[in-house]
Design an enzyme around this catalytic site. Structure first.
Site, PDB file in Angstrom:
ATOM      1  N   SER A   1     -29.586  26.204  -2.326  1.00 35.47           N
ATOM      2  CA  SER A   1     -30.557  25.129  -2.098  1.00 35.47           C
ATOM      3  C   SER A   1     -31.807  25.662  -1.411  1.00 35.47           C
ATOM      4  O   SER A   1     -31.843  26.799  -0.941  1.00 35.47           O
ATOM      5  CB  SER A   1     -29.934  24.021  -1.254  1.00 35.47           C
ATOM      6  OG  SER A   1     -30.007  24.387   0.101  1.00 35.47           O
ATOM      7  N   LYS A   2     -32.797  24.794  -1.360  1.00 31.13           N
ATOM      8  CA  LYS A   2     -34.068  25.178  -0.744  1.00 31.13           C
ATOM      9  C   LYS A   2     -33.875  25.574   0.722  1.00 31.13           C
ATOM     10  O   LYS A   2     -34.623  26.365   1.258  1.00 31.13           O
ATOM     11  CB  LYS A   2     -35.063  24.029  -0.836  1.00 31.13           C
ATOM     12  CG  LYS A   2     -35.399  23.702  -2.267  1.00 31.13           C
ATOM     13  CD  LYS A   2     -36.588  22.791  -2.403  1.00 31.13           C
ATOM     14  CE  LYS A   2     -36.891  22.600  -3.877  1.00 31.13           C
ATOM     15  NZ  LYS A   2     -38.092  21.903  -4.183  1.00 31.13           N
ATOM     16  N   ARG A   3     -32.888  24.980   1.356  1.00 32.24           N
ATOM     17  CA  ARG A   3     -32.694  25.251   2.776  1.00 32.24           C
ATOM     18  C   ARG A   3     -31.919  26.542   3.053  1.00 32.24           C
ATOM     19  O   ARG A   3     -31.947  27.061   4.142  1.00 32.24           O
ATOM     20  CB  ARG A   3     -31.993  24.073   3.461  1.00 32.24           C
ATOM     21  CG  ARG A   3     -32.937  22.931   3.759  1.00 32.24           C
ATOM     22  CD  ARG A   3     -32.175  21.708   4.159  1.00 32.24           C
ATOM     23  NE  ARG A   3     -31.319  21.253   3.082  1.00 32.24           N
ATOM     24  CZ  ARG A   3     -31.745  20.544   2.034  1.00 32.24           C
ATOM     25  NH1 ARG A   3     -32.999  20.211   1.942  1.00 32.24           N
ATOM     26  NH2 ARG A   3     -30.911  20.166   1.081  1.00 32.24           N
TER      27      ARG A   3
ATOM     28  N   PRO B   1     -42.340  22.929  -3.211  1.00 36.04           N
ATOM     29  CA  PRO B   1     -42.541  24.262  -3.792  1.00 36.04           C
ATOM     30  C   PRO B   1     -41.472  24.569  -4.828  1.00 36.04           C
ATOM     31  O   PRO B   1     -40.400  23.966  -4.825  1.00 36.04           O
ATOM     32  CB  PRO B   1     -42.403  25.184  -2.586  1.00 36.04           C
ATOM     33  CG  PRO B   1     -41.528  24.432  -1.632  1.00 36.04           C
ATOM     34  CD  PRO B   1     -41.853  22.986  -1.823  1.00 36.04           C
TER      35      PRO B   1
END
Ligand code: GLU
Length: 507
Positions: free
Chosen positions: A261-263, A14
């Site tokens: 970040s994505k996390r 995504p």
């Protein structure tokens, strides 16, 4: 020269909000200069391809209101705009570079490369690279004899095409944001341009496509700055004009410690994606849209992560952003993401939305059929000053949409005194006598009651609010009562008295 910019994501998952910011700045720059904003999907890395990611990217840009006018999912005469559909185009360009001596064929297998790395590690060199020094000890069209190369080609041996990085040359280019950047080629390796599968790598495809699509400005994240010298060399090797480069600053985590970040989103409790994304394993990553953010607020917040208008103004709609945006006002240093500020933006957008529009959103969200649009508009008018999300209007104003289902225990404990029930009974009688039920009339009767009994507001107000709304806080009681109507207010006070008395006994 016409301004043509592109957003060139890889469909490897995504789109993170950093990617949306890159798309936004490209969009703003294009619109500002009456240019084109192109969406190109860079899917040459087959191993990292994630199904659904491309559609997610298109849907996200659509939701944000920053749609390309050309590209994947759109029309245009420079397509196809998905690199895998252009696969056949790149081979001749790679060949051209081999023929002009800027690139070469390398026959080394994955195992050969692994062995070289291991050997180097044993000699205390952990970062082995295929470059101007090491290439002579590898199996390629530079180190092998012409006959040997021909033999291998005739036998159909697979090969990659690598850039022949020159030795000890300074590569210089001017970045629109960072100024002059100089990198010595001794620090660069012989990057693979074409894989044995016939698929180009990102570097080759990116340059060929930017050239063929007549891209004037490459506006992308700072993480691509290390690739820029190679890209510059490739333009020069082909004899093509270089586009202008602008590398955007990183978006940092709220504590300023490193790249967002994505996390981080799920760990730190805020979305990092524009819209919800569900992984193939069914794991859900939340999006701004579904978390109740206005797209305008989200985009407004993103616009200021790296750019500033040169004054203290912070609230802009998309047209205003287009008007004010310039690459000169994009900074070099990382921009810290602030989740609280993001909520503040939403609050400002909610406040400046008309009551009628808010009412439509509330009704859409709750699927309400029981109340008129006018009634919900009045409710929104009262609730919007205290709300950040539409959901806050629905939750905090639940007593407008249904009956009082619970009474705030803390208020019962602290404000429901021994004499409150008799005070409420008296107040109720006074209110019953109002014939023209409106804010002013209710306030007048209420104030007269306080005066007559020499009561302070704190003795009467909290109990009154508790009976009518169940809450300890909220907008003006006179406004609330006016909107609810006499019958409801009287009914709630009558019914509530016993219920709150019972509750008081148990808390
Ligand atoms: N495909 C690259 C990415 O995923 C694009 C980098 C560029 O804009 O050149 O971000």
């Amino acid at each position: 020269m016409k301004v043509r910019v592109r957003f060139a994501p890889s469909p490897t998952g995504p789109l993170h909000m950093g990617g949306v910011r890159t798309a936004l700045y490209n969009y703003l720059f294009a619109k500002k200069h009456d240019g084109d904003f192109i969406l190109r999907v860079e899917d040459t890395d087959e191993k990292r391809f994630v199904p659904g990611a491309q559609q997610y990217i298109i849907d996200s840009l659509k939701w944000c209101g920053i749609e390309p006018n050309e590209g994947a999912g759109y029309s245009g005469d420079k397509g196809p705009y998905i690199q895998s559909e252009r696969k056949h185009l790149y081979g001749p360009y790679a060949k051209q570079l081999v023929e002009s001596g800027h690139a070469y064929m390398a026959f080394d297998t994955a195992e050969d490369l692994e062995n070289m790395r291991d050997q180097a590690k044993q000699q205390g060199l952990p970062n082995w690279q295929y470059n101007g020094v090491t290439r002579s000890s590898m199996k390629n069209s530079i180190s092998l004899s012409k006959e040997e190369v021909e033999k291998r080609l005739a036998a159909g041996e697979p090969y990659t095409i690598r850039m022949k990085m020159p030795r000890n040359e300074d590569i210089k280019f001017e970045d629109e944001i960072r100024g002059w950047v100089t990198v010595n080629t001794n620090n660069l390796d012989d990057k693979v341009l074409m894989k044995p599968t016939g698929m180009p790598t990102y570097h080759l495809a990116n340059i060929v496509d930017d050239h063929l699509m007549e891209i004037s400005h490459v506006i992308r994240g700072e993480e691509w700055l290390p690739s820029a010298p190679l890209h510059v060399l490739l333009y020069d090797a082909f004899g093509w004009d270089r586009p202008k480069f602008a590398h955007l600053p990183l978006i940092l985590r709220p504590d300023g410690n490193g790249k967002l970040s994505k996390r981080d989103g799920d760990k730190l409790g805020f979305p990092v994606f524009p819209i919800n994304w569900t992984t193939a394993d069914g794991e859900l990553y939340s999006g701004y849209k579904e978390a109740g953010f206005f797209k305008g607020a989200f985009i407004n917040m993103l616009s200021l992560l790296g750019w500033n208008p040169g004054n203290n103004e912070e609230l802009f709609n998309l047209e205003e952003m287009v008007e004010k945006f310039s690459l000169e006002r994009v900074g070099k240093s990382g921009a810290r993401f602030d989740p609280d500020k993001t909520k503040w933006f939403n609050q400002q957008y909610l406040r400046s939305t008309s009551n009628e529009d808010l009412a439509k959103m509330v009704q859409d969200q709750i699927g309400d059929q029981d109340h008129s649009a006018e009634y919900i508009s009045q409710v929104c008018g009262l609730m919007k000053e205290r709300a950040t999300f539409i959901q806050d209007i629905i939750n905090d104003g639940d007593y407008f949409l249904g009956d009082v289902s619970a009474y705030d225990e803390k208020t019962v404990r602290k404000k429901w005194k021994e004499d409150t029930p008799s005070i409420m009974t008296e107040l109720l009688e006074e209110l019953k006598g109002i014939s023209d039920w409106n804010t002013e009339a209710i306030e007048k009767v209420f104030s007269a009651y306080l005066e007559k009994n020499e009561y302070g507001f704190g003795k009467v107000g909290p109990g009154f609010r508790l009976l009518v709304t169940g809450k300890g806080m909220g907008p003006s009681m006179f406004d609330i009562c006016a909107v609810l109507g006499k019958e409801k207010v009287i009914g709630r006070m009558e019914e509530g008295l016993q219920k709150v008395n019972d509750l008081k006994a148990s808390v």
